[in-house]
Design an enzyme around this catalytic site. Structure first.
Site, PDB file in Angstrom:
ATOM      1  N   ALA A 125      -4.217  11.545  -2.380  1.00 24.04           N
ATOM      2  CA  ALA A 125      -3.239  10.816  -3.032  1.00 24.04           C
ATOM      3  C   ALA A 125      -3.292   9.263  -2.919  1.00 24.04           C
ATOM      4  O   ALA A 125      -2.056   8.766  -2.884  1.00 24.04           O
ATOM      5  CB  ALA A 125      -1.633  11.562  -2.453  1.00 24.04           C
ATOM      6  N   HIS A 171      -3.973   2.110  -1.156  1.00 29.26           N
ATOM      7  CA  HIS A 171      -5.142   2.336  -0.795  1.00 29.26           C
ATOM      8  C   HIS A 171      -6.251   1.618  -1.415  1.00 29.26           C
ATOM      9  O   HIS A 171      -7.304   1.034  -0.607  1.00 29.26           O
ATOM     10  CB  HIS A 171      -5.360   4.036  -0.784  1.00 29.26           C
ATOM     11  N   ARG A 187       4.453   9.581  -0.889  1.00 32.02           N
ATOM     12  CA  ARG A 187       5.710  10.424  -1.228  1.00 32.02           C
ATOM     13  C   ARG A 187       6.526   9.923  -2.314  1.00 32.02           C
ATOM     14  O   ARG A 187       7.662  10.633  -2.449  1.00 32.02           O
ATOM     15  CB  ARG A 187       6.405  10.323   0.086  1.00 32.02           C
ATOM     16  N   HIS A 205      -3.537   5.668  -4.075  1.00 27.14           N
ATOM     17  CA  HIS A 205      -2.738   4.617  -4.853  1.00 27.14           C
ATOM     18  C   HIS A 205      -2.919   3.332  -4.848  1.00 27.14           C
ATOM     19  O   HIS A 205      -4.161   3.372  -4.112  1.00 27.14           O
ATOM     20  CB  HIS A 205      -1.042   4.884  -4.822  1.00 27.14           C
ATOM     21  N   LYS A 231       2.023  -1.015   6.184  1.00 27.91           N
ATOM     22  CA  LYS A 231       3.242  -0.104   6.075  1.00 27.91           C
ATOM     23  C   LYS A 231       3.372   0.558   6.964  1.00 27.91           C
ATOM     24  O   LYS A 231       4.608   0.995   7.263  1.00 27.91           O
ATOM     25  CB  LYS A 231       2.994   0.347   4.585  1.00 27.91           C
TER      26      LYS A 231
END
Length: 301
Positions: A49, A54, A208, A51, A170
């Site tokens: 997933a 990353h 998420r 984004h 994060k």
């Protein structure tokens, strides 16, 4: 470290090559170490997933190893990190999109193993323990999560054998625990933290976030507002930091806080009232049915 693996090979500029997709350890090794020339290698571990956050990690890895180095991205949704009732089945998966983003950011190889490839003997009977650092904050909310995370990180470090491994700030507790594992267990790798990537309005990027409705996304901004309010109060000491952040979070609608903590980054324990220096101000909260985390590094005077 300079090419400790004595494996690797020169590559073209990031924009001129294709990232090779591999699913087995054998195929990964053949792709990531195509010859015996010593070059620096780096890995970015993900659960997919992907984004822009990353992508920032992958670009940082590429910058670190240079044009002639090798960058691997792992994509594996690790079941050991998910507890009962958590969102393992719901976790977003889109390998084709992940491959495109990794390639555009400068990866050479994407390693996307199956669960059976990672755990060929079934669920591992022997796992690493995060110890006391893994029992508070996120660890208290998600028992066993950091043990599962460390177990797969250790396995992936053995498989990819990098000089550098890049992790996002994060996930501050994860980064701290990985750094401590490497130091305590003598892993021959340098762990590099990369700053949190945010939307223009301050929302930290997260896989998420896609679960948030439009209204929930607006409500989720309370997390970063609280952190920024605490950061702005850093010159007035720990008590002021906590009060400013708590006031901003308490004023929010639709947000159910789990914890808001000022943390000593070395031990990842709650900072005492006389703490001075760099700290992590961290928050976890539910917005709708989605649990989000965020943090900022601040200077407390």
């Amino acid at each position: 470290m300079a090419g400790k693996n004595q494996r690797g090979g020169k590559q073209a500029a990031a924009e001129a090559h294709k990232a090779e997709l591999t699913h087995t350890v054998a195929d990964f090794e053949a792709a990531f170490w195509p010859d015996e020339q010593p070059v620096d290698n780096a890995v970015v571990m993900t659960m997919g997933a992907l984004h822009a956050g990353h992508a920032a990690l992958i670009r940082a890895a590429r910058k670190q190893v240079g044009r002639d180095g090798r960058v691997a991205v792992t994509v594996f949704v690790n079941p050991l990190q998910f507890g009962t009732g958590e969102d393992l089945d719901r976790y977003p998966r889109n390998l084709a999109a992940d491959l495109r983003l990794a390639e555009e950011a400068g990866a050479d190889v994407v390693f996307a193993p199956t669960t059976e490839e990672m755990y060929p003997n079934g669920e591992p009977l022997v796992r690493l323990s995060a110890g006391p650092m893994g029992e508070r904050f996120e660890g208290a909310a998600r028992p066993g999560h950091f043990d599962g995370m460390l177990t797969v990180v250790a396995k992936l470090l053995h498989i990819t054998d990098p000089d550098f491994a890049f992790f996002g700030e994060k996930d501050a507790q994860q980064l701290a625990i990985v750094q401590r594992m490497v130091a305590d267990l003598d892993f021959d790798v340098e762990i590099v933290g990369v700053g949190t990537v945010r939307e223009e309005d301050g929302l930290a990027l997260s896989s998420r976030n896609r679960f948030l409705s439009g209204t929930e996304r607006e409500q989720a901004l309370a997390l970063s507002r609280a952190l920024f309010a605490g950061r702005d109060a850093g010159a007035q000491g720990p008590k002021a930091v906590r009060e400013a952040a708590a006031a901003a979070l308490d004023a929010a609608d639709g947000v159910t806080p789990d914890y808001l903590a000022l943390i000593d980054p070395d031990s990842f324990t709650e900072a005492p009232d006389d703490f001075r220096g760099e700290a992590v101000l961290a928050v976890a909260a539910k917005v709708g049915s989605t649990r989000l985390i965020d943090n900022v590094r601040i200077i407390v005077r």
